[in-house]
Design a protein around this motif. Structure first.
Motif, short mmCIF file in Angstrom:
data_model
loop_
_atom_site.label_atom_id
_atom_site.label_comp_id
_atom_site.label_asym_id
_atom_site.label_seq_id
_atom_site.Cartn_x
_atom_site.Cartn_y
_atom_site.Cartn_z
N ASP A 1 6.40 2.15 -3.72
CA ASP A 1 5.11 2.63 -4.18
C ASP A 1 4.52 3.56 -3.13
OD1 ASP A 1 4.45 -0.70 -5.36
OD2 ASP A 1 5.31 1.02 -6.44
N ALA A 2 3.65 4.44 -3.59
CA ALA A 2 3.03 5.39 -2.67
C ALA A 2 2.30 4.67 -1.54
CB ALA A 2 2.08 6.31 -3.44
N ASP A 3 1.62 3.58 -1.86
CA ASP A 3 0.87 2.85 -0.82
C ASP A 3 1.81 2.30 0.25
OD1 ASP A 3 -1.72 1.37 -2.94
OD2 ASP A 3 -1.51 3.34 -1.98
N GLN A 4 2.93 1.80 -0.20
CA GLN A 4 3.88 1.25 0.77
C GLN A 4 4.41 2.35 1.69
OE1 GLN A 4 7.32 -0.63 -0.94
NE2 GLN A 4 7.91 -1.62 0.98
N LEU A 5 4.67 3.51 1.09
CA LEU A 5 5.18 4.63 1.89
C LEU A 5 4.14 5.09 2.90
CD1 LEU A 5 7.07 6.56 -0.90
CD2 LEU A 5 8.09 5.62 1.17
N ARG B 1 8.07 5.73 -6.46
CA ARG B 1 8.59 5.06 -7.64
C ARG B 1 7.76 5.34 -8.89
NH1 ARG B 1 10.19 -0.80 -6.48
NH2 ARG B 1 8.12 -0.88 -5.56
N ASP B 2 6.46 5.53 -8.68
CA ASP B 2 5.56 5.75 -9.82
C ASP B 2 5.47 7.22 -10.22
OD1 ASP B 2 2.54 5.44 -7.76
OD2 ASP B 2 4.32 6.70 -7.61
N ASP C 1 0.83 14.86 8.28
CA ASP C 1 1.45 13.72 8.93
C ASP C 1 2.93 13.69 8.57
OD1 ASP C 1 -1.41 11.51 8.58
OD2 ASP C 1 -0.67 12.58 10.34
N TYR C 2 3.72 13.08 9.45
CA TYR C 2 5.16 13.03 9.27
C TYR C 2 5.62 11.58 9.19
CZ TYR C 2 4.65 17.88 10.52
OH TYR C 2 4.26 19.18 10.53
N PHE C 3 6.38 11.30 8.15
CA PHE C 3 6.84 9.94 7.86
C PHE C 3 8.36 9.88 7.88
CE2 PHE C 3 2.93 7.95 6.10
CZ PHE C 3 2.11 9.07 6.06
N PRO C 4 8.93 9.29 8.89
CA PRO C 4 10.40 9.15 8.89
C PRO C 4 10.83 8.11 7.86
CG PRO C 4 9.47 8.83 11.09
CD PRO C 4 8.34 8.78 10.13
N LEU C 5 11.84 8.44 7.08
CA LEU C 5 12.44 7.50 6.14
C LEU C 5 13.93 7.37 6.44
CD1 LEU C 5 11.17 8.65 2.61
CD2 LEU C 5 10.21 6.87 4.06
N PRO C 6 14.49 6.18 6.32
CA PRO C 6 15.95 6.07 6.40
C PRO C 6 16.59 6.91 5.29
CG PRO C 6 14.93 3.90 6.55
CD PRO C 6 13.85 4.85 6.16
N TYR D 1 10.67 -1.48 8.98
CA TYR D 1 9.63 -1.36 7.95
C TYR D 1 10.25 -1.23 6.57
CZ TYR D 1 5.53 0.18 5.37
OH TYR D 1 4.52 0.28 4.45
N TYR D 2 11.35 -0.50 6.48
CA TYR D 2 11.96 -0.25 5.17
C TYR D 2 13.09 -1.21 4.84
CZ TYR D 2 9.21 3.99 5.16
OH TYR D 2 8.17 4.87 5.19
N ALA D 3 13.26 -2.23 5.65
CA ALA D 3 14.36 -3.18 5.41
C ALA D 3 14.13 -3.95 4.12
CB ALA D 3 14.50 -4.13 6.58
#
Lengths: 119, 119
Positions: free
Chosen positions: B88-92, B29-30, B65-70, B117-119
């Motif tokens: 935010d980057a921290d949340q991701l 977002r930033d 590292d791999y981060f799954p996102l909806p 987590y992303y709900a």
């Protein structure tokens, strides 16, 4: 479907990696290899695979044609490590297709053409 | 959305190629770059994108590292030629993730963890 001990790292009972789908062989009903999946076309809003685009023919990447197939045409065959389409090779080759650098505009009309052919 | 005269050959108003999605940058977002989409996880039966797996960090492919996102977390930003996630980057970075060669079993429990987590 494979159990957890034999799961490929790119697969699970429920999901499959797009990186694994791309490049997978595609066979017709008679066992003849049709081509391989080059890429997928995804609906932007719903994130749903509309077409699997199968590349066929050509030599060293030259002269290939691309055949969009509805996703539900594909069934994964563990023995062949590839997808099987319940169509004859002739029927598949008669479907909508385009040459490299001649990609169609992927609008609703083209999508209807593909869906209509395989209905 | 671009009109037909300016459509990228891998895009249309309605659909996008998986080959184009893979490798696309992802921003928080930033405005900070989070990483890029490494691959997608597709539901086998419905052909729907469940997760976009974002690769982050590492050097020359090592240590990533791999981060799954909806899928619905991503919005394409034409100006940046990349996806923006309204987080935010921290949340991701606090989200579920795994290192290369430590891929999780993609079962319903893991999918629920990501979705939750992303709900």
């Amino acid at each position: 479907m494979a159990d957890n001990n034999t799961l490929d790292r790119n697969e699970t009972q429920d999901m499959i990696s797009s990186a694994k789908v791309e490049g997978t062989a595609v066979y017709g009903r008679d066992g003849e290899k049709i081509g391989s999946i080059h890429h997928l076309m995804l609906g932007k809003r719903d994130g749903k695979v509309r077409h699997a685009v199968v590349s066929y023919g050509g030599f060293l990447g030259m002269g290939e044609d691309y055949f969009p197939l509805p996703w539900n045409e594909l069934s994964y065959d563990e023995e062949r490590s590839g997808y099987v389409v319940q169509r004859d090779a002739d029927q598949l080759r008669g479907g909508p297709h385009y040459a490299r650098d001649h990609e169609p505009v992927w609008d609703r009309a083209y999508e209807a053409q593909v869906t209509g052919y395989y209905a």
